[in-house]
Design a protein around this motif. Structure first.
Motif, PDB file in Angstrom:
ATOM      1  N   PRO A  31       0.845  -1.212   0.000  1.00  0.00           N
ATOM      2  CA  PRO A  31       0.000   0.000   0.000  1.00  0.00           C
ATOM      3  C   PRO A  31       0.870   1.248   0.000  1.00  0.00           C
ATOM      4  N   PRO A  32       0.337   2.361  -0.513  1.00  0.00           N
ATOM      5  CA  PRO A  32       1.126   3.600  -0.527  1.00  0.00           C
ATOM      6  C   PRO A  32       1.482   4.047   0.887  1.00  0.00           C
ATOM      7  N   LEU A  33       2.657   4.630   1.037  1.00  0.00           N
ATOM      8  CA  LEU A  33       3.141   5.059   2.344  1.00  0.00           C
ATOM      9  C   LEU A  33       2.644   6.448   2.740  1.00  0.00           C
ATOM     10  N   LYS A  34       2.064   7.184   1.797  1.00  0.00           N
ATOM     11  CA  LYS A  34       1.555   8.535   2.040  1.00  0.00           C
ATOM     12  C   LYS A  34       2.657   9.454   2.560  1.00  0.00           C
ATOM     13  N   LEU A  35       3.822   9.375   1.922  1.00  0.00           N
ATOM     14  CA  LEU A  35       4.946  10.238   2.254  1.00  0.00           C
ATOM     15  C   LEU A  35       5.241  11.126   1.059  1.00  0.00           C
ATOM     16  N   LYS A  36       5.719  12.324   1.326  1.00  0.00           N
ATOM     17  CA  LYS A  36       6.112  13.271   0.290  1.00  0.00           C
ATOM     18  C   LYS A  36       7.594  13.544   0.449  1.00  0.00           C
ATOM     19  N   GLU A  37       8.361  13.358  -0.611  1.00  0.00           N
ATOM     20  CA  GLU A  37       9.796  13.611  -0.557  1.00  0.00           C
ATOM     21  C   GLU A  37      10.049  15.103  -0.375  1.00  0.00           C
ATOM     22  N   THR A  38      10.912  15.413   0.582  1.00  0.00           N
ATOM     23  CA  THR A  38      11.319  16.785   0.845  1.00  0.00           C
ATOM     24  C   THR A  38      12.826  16.796   1.000  1.00  0.00           C
ATOM     25  N   LYS A  39      13.478  17.571   0.182  1.00  0.00           N
ATOM     26  CA  LYS A  39      14.940  17.619   0.245  1.00  0.00           C
ATOM     27  C   LYS A  39      15.377  18.683   1.246  1.00  0.00           C
ATOM     28  N   ILE A  40      16.387  18.326   2.041  1.00  0.00           N
ATOM     29  CA  ILE A  40      16.968  19.274   2.998  1.00  0.00           C
ATOM     30  C   ILE A  40      18.472  19.281   2.808  1.00  0.00           C
ATOM     31  N   ARG A  41      19.085  20.343   3.264  1.00  0.00           N
ATOM     32  CA  ARG A  41      20.540  20.441   3.199  1.00  0.00           C
ATOM     33  C   ARG A  41      21.097  20.353   4.622  1.00  0.00           C
TER      34      ARG A  41
END
Length: 64
Positions: free
Chosen positions: A4-14
């Motif tokens: 099933p989908p994890l319901k996460l959104k990729e967010t890049k950080i430094r």
């Protein structure tokens, strides 16, 4: 099928190299994302439960 989908959104950080290496030393190379997610959740909870202060981005409680 599949999972099933994890319901996460990729967010890049430094992160500084030093910070990334400190995290990696604690949790290993494959635990970095989970560590950051947990740290963010803990900080959100801490700030949401804290009394209203200027640090939380507001003035006096009457302004709400």
């Amino acid at each position: 099928m599949g999972r099933p989908p994890l319901k996460l959104k990729e967010t890049k950080i430094r992160l500084s190299l030093a910070t990334r290496e400190r995290i990696k030393a604690l949790v290993g190379n494959y635990g970095i994302a989970a560590f950051i997610r947990e740290a963010i959740e803990n900080e959100l909870t801490r700030r949401e439960e804290a009394p209203f202060t200027k640090e939380r981005g507001g003035g006096s409680p009457e302004m709400e």
